[in-house]
Write an enzyme that holds these catalytic residues in place. Sequence first.
Site, PDB file in Angstrom:
ATOM      1  CD  GLU A  71      -2.846   1.267   2.322  1.00 53.07           C
ATOM      2  OE1 GLU A  71      -3.770   2.095   2.245  1.00 53.07           O
ATOM      3  OE2 GLU A  71      -2.753   0.429   3.240  1.00 53.07           O
ATOM      4  CG  ASP A  87      -3.346  -2.656   4.156  1.00 50.26           C
ATOM      5  OD1 ASP A  87      -2.647  -1.788   4.707  1.00 50.26           O
ATOM      6  OD2 ASP A  87      -4.525  -2.475   3.820  1.00 50.26           O
ATOM      7  CB  ILE A  89      -1.615  -0.097   9.499  1.00 48.64           C
ATOM      8  CG1 ILE A  89      -0.218  -0.092  10.121  1.00 48.64           C
ATOM      9  CG2 ILE A  89      -2.675   0.040  10.596  1.00 48.64           C
ATOM     10  CD1 ILE A  89       0.097   1.195  10.904  1.00 48.64           C
ATOM     11  CG  ASP A  90      -7.219  -3.115   6.077  1.00 43.12           C
ATOM     12  OD1 ASP A  90      -7.162  -2.483   5.011  1.00 43.12           O
ATOM     13  OD2 ASP A  90      -8.277  -3.540   6.566  1.00 43.12           O
ATOM     14  CB  THR A  92      -4.218   3.913   8.620  1.00 42.92           C
ATOM     15  OG1 THR A  92      -3.419   2.967   7.915  1.00 42.92           O
ATOM     16  CG2 THR A  92      -3.318   5.027   9.130  1.00 42.92           C
ATOM     17  CG  ASP A 218      -7.707  -2.124   1.155  1.00 41.66           C
ATOM     18  OD1 ASP A 218      -6.993  -1.762   2.109  1.00 41.66           O
ATOM     19  OD2 ASP A 218      -8.069  -1.368   0.241  1.00 41.66           O
TER      20      ASP A 218
END
Length: 269
Positions: A71, A87, A89-90, A92, A218
Site C-alpha cells: 500500500e 497492507d 496497517i489495514d 490506519t 485490502d
Amino acid sequence: MSTPEELLDLAVRTARAAGRMLVEDRPAAGPDVVQTKSSPTDVVTQMDRAAEKLIIERIRAERPDDAFLGEEGGESAGASGVRWVIDPIDGTVNYLYDLPDWAVSIAAERDGTAVAGAVVLPRRGELFTATLGGGAFLESAAGRRRLHVNADVPLASALVATGFGYSAARRAHQARVLTGVVPHVRDIRRGGSACNDLCALAAGRVDAYYERGVQAWDVAAGALIVTEAGGRVEGLNGAPTSPEFAMAAGPGTFEALHALLAPLDPAHD
C-alpha cells in the site's frame, strides 16, 4: 518451488513481527500523520511506512526473487512467480485513534492467484490464516479452529459489514446506497478495516460484506480466508473484486444481497 504452507509460514512470522512492532513502538501521543492520499481524511502515518519496510525486508531476506505490491511502497517486480501483497496497517484511522480493530495483512500470490494469506489483529490477539485448498483458521487465546461462513441467512436476519470511501462525493452516494440496504437487513456494522470485516465474515461474526473502493492489498489475504471458509467474494454480476466494488457472503446470502445491491448502483460515486 515453495508450497503454500511454506509461504504461509513466512507470512505469519512476518505479520506477527510487524504487529509486535506496531504495538510496542506506537508513540504514546499517537503516530504522526506524514501524508494524505485521496483526501485529507485518507492518512498515512510514519508507522505504516515502518511496518511495510519491516515486512518487505524480512520477506526479501528469505525470498530475494519475489515481487511485492504494498500500500505504501508501490510495486516491485520479481522473477520467481510469487508476489507478496501487503497492507502494513489495514485500518490506519483506527490505529491513529488507538482503536483495536486494525490489522496487518500479507498474502502470497503465485502467478496471480492467492495461495496463502495471513491477517494479524495484534490488539485482539487473533491470527487468521488460509492456504488455497487447505481451509481457513483462526488462532487466538481460545485455541485454533477451522472457519466456516454462515450460509443461507435471510437478509432480514443478516448482519452486514461495510465501509466508506474518503471523498465527499463517494461518501454521499454510499450513504444513499446504505439507506436502500438498512431497511432490509438486521443491521449494519462499520469497523474501519476491510480485511478485518472479511475475517469476521469467515468466522461467522457477520453474515455479509460489501464496499466500494477497496484495493488489492485490502482484500488479498481476507478474500482467500473467506473463500476457504466456504464464502463467495466477487464484484457485481460475476466480475472479480476490484476498486470498483467488492462483496462477500456465504451461499444463499450472497445471491440475496447481490439482488438487493445491484439496482442501487453501488459501484459508482
